[in-house]
Write an enzyme that holds these catalytic residues in place. Structure first.
Site, PDB file in Angstrom:
ATOM      1  N   SER A 121       0.797  -1.235   0.000  1.00 13.70           N
ATOM      2  CA  SER A 121       0.000   0.000   0.000  1.00 13.70           C
ATOM      3  C   SER A 121       0.825   1.278   0.000  1.00 13.70           C
ATOM      4  CB  SER A 121      -0.956   0.009   1.193  1.00 13.70           C
ATOM      5  OG  SER A 121      -2.063  -0.821   0.932  1.00 13.70           O
ATOM      6  N   LYS A 167      -0.077   3.685  -2.703  1.00 16.27           N
ATOM      7  CA  LYS A 167      -1.068   4.757  -2.595  1.00 16.27           C
ATOM      8  C   LYS A 167      -0.429   6.138  -2.436  1.00 16.27           C
ATOM      9  CE  LYS A 167      -4.760   1.794  -0.813  1.00 16.27           C
ATOM     10  NZ  LYS A 167      -4.083   0.511  -0.503  1.00 16.27           N
ATOM     11  N   SER A 199      -6.325   3.328   4.113  1.00 16.90           N
ATOM     12  CA  SER A 199      -5.657   2.627   3.014  1.00 16.90           C
ATOM     13  C   SER A 199      -6.669   1.843   2.198  1.00 16.90           C
ATOM     14  CB  SER A 199      -4.559   1.694   3.547  1.00 16.90           C
ATOM     15  OG  SER A 199      -3.673   1.326   2.512  1.00 16.90           O
ATOM     16  N   LYS A 227       2.951   6.690   5.252  1.00 13.78           N
ATOM     17  CA  LYS A 227       2.104   5.584   4.789  1.00 13.78           C
ATOM     18  C   LYS A 227       2.687   4.242   5.195  1.00 13.78           C
ATOM     19  CE  LYS A 227      -1.552   4.288   2.560  1.00 13.78           C
ATOM     20  NZ  LYS A 227      -1.616   3.099   3.452  1.00 13.78           N
TER      21      LYS A 227
END
Length: 426
Positions: A56, A59, A116, A218
């Site tokens: 992720s 992202k 997420s 993140k």
């Protein structure tokens, strides 16, 4: 943008942290990278150019593309994004959106950062490029333009795809680009929770709001990648980006990231001490002598000699022991009522020198106190720091707000006097 892999500074930091053995040399998914964003100096690197799965962390690039679309007017924060059947079918984690639903762009940003949400990532890609595959191709092209030479995107979410790979260095470059190119949106990464559809979601990045100075970015996880995180943190004038990939658990990953950040900030603080000591020694030294002092102070940090990036199995720990000398606080302390009303987590200091004795530190404080009205109610303190057995005394004005600390250093700058702001707890 300065290329992050040069110049390399041989300040490889301690690796004997809280990670389980599977996160060390035996863990083939592991990689780590820490860089000083302001200078491009690499403070730690381990397998940082090896191919890894971003999960992720992908992202971050999805958000970069969305911020860019907002910036050029293709879409607005209050606009609605329609959710297709393809987006709604994305595996968790997600918001549970259904085909035909819409989501406001600002909510989509928060859903990507905090939750997420994979369904939202797909919907964003389809809105910007007409389809997720086309969006992934555009992500890769944009990544190359940003200097991410070893990254390929195949989807908007980070869900498993054997051809979607990156490196720890490239993820650091992307983090720097997000902060540099979209400072107006960077506060989104500092969000600790997000409410949507009657439910409140906590940020997967638990370092935000818990570790001093951390303001993003993140986390990511798929089985093939292990537990990843990209962290941005700012203390005083220093901003660091740390990337950990392949952690065995989220808790081990976070502990390792925190240890690397603390060691890196300590290294930068010791370097600043050395520069201040060289610059403020009286009588004034010539530049050659100043550089010799700085070099000696660096040597006393006890770190390894230069090695090829990531070649060391481990590095000596940076040992910094702080000793507060409360009895050396001058009578010019702020009124007790004012000090007690401030949140300790928001009490800043400014440092104006580093000396071989407490007397020299106190003398410096007395000499420069009148240069800034912001210091009128500050405490004067000589703080001892032991760097691998070598003692320095920091001359600091304490009990300041962040605004007072910044103003004081701004005032000192007009007089060409050394000063740097010290974040709470440092």
């Amino acid at each position: 943008m300065r290329r992050l892999h040069a110049p390399f500074l041989a300040l490889l930091l301690a690796l004997s942290f809280a990670l389980a053995p599977s996160a060390s040399a035996n863990n083939q998914r592991y990689a780590a990278f820490v860089v000083d964003q302001n200078t491009g100096v690499v403070l730690h690197s381990r397998r940082s150019e090896a191919q890894r799965y971003p999960a992720s962390l992908t992202k971050m690039m999805t958000l970069y593309m969305l911020f860019e679309a907002i910036d050029i007017g293709e879409i607005g924060l209050e606009d609605q994004i329609r959710v297709s059947a393809n987006a709604a079918s994305a595996p968790p984690s997600g918001l549970g959106l259904r085909s035909g639903d819409t989501i406001r762009v600002e909510d989509a940003i928060l859903a990507l950062v905090v939750k997420s949400a994979n369904d939202v990532a797909v919907a964003v890609g389809e809105r910007i490029s007409g389809g997720e595959r086309a969006f992934a191709d555009e992500m890769t092209v944009r990544a190359r333009a940003l200097g991410l030479e070893n990254t390929t995107f195949r989807n908007a979410s980070g869900l498993p795809n054997s051809r979607q790979t990156t490196t720890a260095q490239d993820m650091a470059r992307l983090a720097v680009a997000l902060h540099r190119d979209f400072p107006q949106y960077f506060d989104f990464f500092d969000t600790t929770e997000f409410t949507y559809g009657g439910r409140t979601y906590r940020n997967h990045n638990t370092l935000v709001g818990r570790v001093n100075g951390v303001d993003g970015l993140k986390t990511g996880y798929i089985r093939a990648s292990g537990f990843n995180v990209v962290v941005s943190a700012e203390r005083g004038e220093n901003r660091l980006i740390a990337v950990i990939m392949g952690g065995p658990t989220a808790a081990a990953r976070d502990a390792h990231a925190e240890e690397l950040l603390e060691a890196a900030f300590n290294t930068l603080e010791q370097r600043q001490d050395s520069r201040l000591f060289a610059g403020l020694t009286i009588p004034r030294l010539n530049p050659v002598r100043e550089q010799a002092i700085i070099a000696r102070e660096f040597a006393e940090l006890g770190v390894a000699a230069p090695t090829e990036m990531g070649s060391a199995q481990s590095a000596p720990p940076l040992r910094v022991v702080l000793a507060d000398e409360d009895e050396m606080t001058s009578p010019l302390a702020a009124p007790a009522a004012e000090r007690s009303s401030r949140d300790p987590a928001n009490i800043w200091s400014v440092q104006v020198g580093a000396y071989r004795s407490a007397d020299q530190a106190r003398e410096r404080l007395a000499q420069v106190a009148a240069l800034s009205p912001a210091l009128d109610n500050a405490q004067h303190a000589a703080r001892s720091v032991d760097v691998n057995g070598n003692q320095l005394w920091r001359a600091r004005f304490e009990a300041l707000s962040a605004e007072e600390a910044r103003q004081a250093c701004s005032d000192f700058g007009r007089f060409d006097q050394a000063c740097f702001a010290v974040a709470p707890g440092r």
